[in-house]
Motif scaffolding. Structure first.
Motif, mmCIF file in Angstrom:
data_model
loop_
_atom_site.group_PDB
_atom_site.id
_atom_site.type_symbol
_atom_site.label_atom_id
_atom_site.label_comp_id
_atom_site.label_asym_id
_atom_site.label_seq_id
_atom_site.Cartn_x
_atom_site.Cartn_y
_atom_site.Cartn_z
ATOM 1 N N GLY A 153 60.920 54.581 73.874
ATOM 2 C CA GLY A 153 59.938 54.706 72.867
ATOM 3 C C GLY A 153 58.450 54.429 73.556
ATOM 4 O O GLY A 153 58.293 54.721 75.119
ATOM 5 N N ASP A 154 57.342 54.374 72.543
ATOM 6 C CA ASP A 154 55.863 54.315 73.169
ATOM 7 C C ASP A 154 55.652 52.810 73.262
ATOM 8 O O ASP A 154 56.348 51.947 72.992
ATOM 9 N N CYS A 155 54.211 52.521 73.970
ATOM 10 C CA CYS A 155 53.865 51.340 74.093
ATOM 11 C C CYS A 155 52.569 51.314 73.745
ATOM 12 O O CYS A 155 51.653 52.112 73.696
ATOM 13 N N VAL A 156 51.856 50.116 73.143
ATOM 14 C CA VAL A 156 50.370 49.907 73.067
ATOM 15 C C VAL A 156 50.030 49.298 74.518
ATOM 16 O O VAL A 156 50.714 48.622 75.106
ATOM 17 N N VAL A 157 48.768 49.182 74.869
ATOM 18 C CA VAL A 157 48.431 48.616 76.130
ATOM 19 C C VAL A 157 47.558 47.636 75.977
ATOM 20 O O VAL A 157 46.504 47.761 74.962
ATOM 21 N N VAL A 158 47.475 46.547 76.316
ATOM 22 C CA VAL A 158 46.969 45.278 76.121
ATOM 23 C C VAL A 158 46.233 44.722 77.508
ATOM 24 O O VAL A 158 46.626 45.111 78.532
ATOM 25 N N ASP A 159 45.185 43.933 77.297
ATOM 26 C CA ASP A 159 44.797 43.188 78.311
ATOM 27 C C ASP A 159 45.472 41.827 78.754
ATOM 28 O O ASP A 159 46.556 41.770 78.062
ATOM 29 N N ARG A 160 45.071 41.069 79.691
ATOM 30 C CA ARG A 160 45.800 40.039 80.195
ATOM 31 C C ARG A 160 45.841 39.067 78.995
ATOM 32 O O ARG A 160 46.622 38.020 78.870
ATOM 33 N N ASP A 161 44.906 38.914 78.072
ATOM 34 C CA ASP A 161 44.817 38.016 76.848
ATOM 35 C C ASP A 161 45.564 38.398 75.698
ATOM 36 O O ASP A 161 45.398 37.899 74.618
ATOM 37 N N GLY A 162 46.069 39.734 75.781
ATOM 38 C CA GLY A 162 46.638 40.182 74.593
ATOM 39 C C GLY A 162 46.007 41.178 73.672
ATOM 40 O O GLY A 162 46.553 41.765 72.747
ATOM 41 N N ARG A 163 44.802 41.545 73.920
ATOM 42 C CA ARG A 163 43.733 42.271 73.234
ATOM 43 C C ARG A 163 44.268 43.939 73.692
ATOM 44 O O ARG A 163 44.045 44.188 74.695
ATOM 45 N N LYS A 164 44.340 44.561 72.434
ATOM 46 C CA LYS A 164 44.586 45.949 72.540
ATOM 47 C C LYS A 164 43.465 46.740 73.350
ATOM 48 O O LYS A 164 42.497 46.592 72.967
ATOM 49 N N LEU A 165 44.011 47.485 74.320
ATOM 50 C CA LEU A 165 43.142 48.211 75.047
ATOM 51 C C LEU A 165 43.395 49.725 74.505
ATOM 52 O O LEU A 165 42.430 50.372 74.496
ATOM 53 N N LEU A 166 44.567 50.137 74.632
ATOM 54 C CA LEU A 166 44.930 51.606 73.981
ATOM 55 C C LEU A 166 46.113 51.623 73.101
ATOM 56 O O LEU A 166 46.928 50.718 73.158
ATOM 57 N N ASP A 167 45.888 52.833 72.395
ATOM 58 C CA ASP A 167 46.991 53.070 71.202
ATOM 59 C C ASP A 167 48.297 53.417 71.934
ATOM 60 O O ASP A 167 49.359 52.933 71.471
#
Length: 312
Positions: free
Chosen positions: A128-142
């Motif tokens: 599947g695909d993934c979302v990309v998050v930063d070290r704190d779990g905040r979404k960076l990319l869809d």
């Protein structure tokens, strides 16, 4: 603990290789537990972590061992490929969800991948695909595939496209993969000693048209200091690229034309990257000339094959 089977859905073993991720491993395990998929177990190995990862896992198990079947091993470091092979050997499930202790799973992802594999018995793996998050779990990319790696997801609609994508534009990152356990017997599991173990496995699967794609976000891939900075370290990049080139050349024989020539072209392109990082501009030109020539041959063979099919 052996996980109980259910009559409605097959057992999924979530394999978690853990190494120096004390800041993230709890969220990874919490996300597995929170997923509503009914028949699952966790198989986790602490691969010789030197931080507090093992303690974090043990504390989580003390709270949740009665909530989900878990098999846990803490041992000396053996590397990612050896750890994945051991995890797979310890798993009881028909399907293996490949995890990572610094990422986390999204609700419904396991069911999405299981249903795809159940509907496509000829496939040994689903991604599947993934979302990309930063070290704190905040979404960076869809989308990890499109936004982080620049992949054209339309390629993943066909076996031909998947072969081309796996060979030429590696865009599979994070715990997006589910394997049919029996498929590992066909492709001989992960090759131990490799850093590029995932690409090597997927090349072998792609050569057999054993990969399917579901355009759904099934996990969150985390960018943090350790996994992000390594890609910018020149010496590490040279080592990784050298191994990738060796993997490409080793797997050429598994593919038919035009994919065989395409993989040879990719090996030349990787060679050009290595030469560039080494400051050997003459070698860059040689490798790129070979890459362009082989890519043109591959495209001609694709066009010729389509013309013959049309004529037939």
């Amino acid at each position: 603990m052996t996980a109980p089977a259910t009559t409605s859905m097959p057992l999924v073993s979530v394999l978690v290789p853990a190494y120096n991720h004390e800041a993230f491993v709890r969220e990874c395990l919490d996300s597995i537990l929170a997923d509503h998929y009914p028949a699952k177990e966790i198989v986790i190995i602490d691969d010789g972590s030197t931080d507090g990862t093992a303690g974090c896992i043990e504390a989580w198990l003390a709270r949740h061992r009665d909530d989900i079947p878990v098999e846990y091993v803490s041992r000396e470091n053996k590397g990612i490929a050896a750890t994945l092979n051991e995890l797979a050997a310890r798993a009881h499930g028909e399907f293996l969800r490949i995890g990572a202790s610094d990422d986390f799973f999204l609700p419904g992802g396991s069911e999405t991948l299981v249903r795809y594999l159940m509907a496509h018995p000829g496939k040994g793996a689903a991604i599947g695909d993934c979302v990309v998050v930063d070290r704190d779990g905040r979404k960076l990319l869809d989308s990890g595939m499109s936004d982080l790696h620049g992949a054209d997801k339309r390629l993943y609609r066909t076996d031909e496209g998947i072969r081309r994508a796996v060979i030429s534009h590696w865009a599979i990152g994070g715990p997006v993969t589910m394997l049919r356990k029996g498929a590992l017997e066909t492709v001989a599991r992960w090759t131990e000693g490799l850093r590029i173990d995932d690409w090597d496995l997927f090349l072998r699967l792609a050569a057999r048209d054993a990969i399917g794609f579901v355009d759904e976000k099934v996990c969150a891939y985390r960018l943090h200091g350790a996994n992000f900075s390594k890609t910018r370290h020149t010496a590490t990049r040279i080592v990784n690229l050298t191994e990738a080139r060796e993997v490409a050349l080793r797997r050429v024989c598994m593919f038919a034309e035009p994919d065989r020539t395409l993989l040879r072209a990719e090996a030349c392109r990787i060679g050009a990257k290595i030469a560039y990082l080494q400051g050997r501009m003459g070698k860059v030109a040689v490798h790129m000339a070979a890459y362009v020539a082989l890519l043109a041959i591959s495209r001609l063979r694709v066009a010729h094959g389509r013309h013959r099919m049309g004529a037939a």
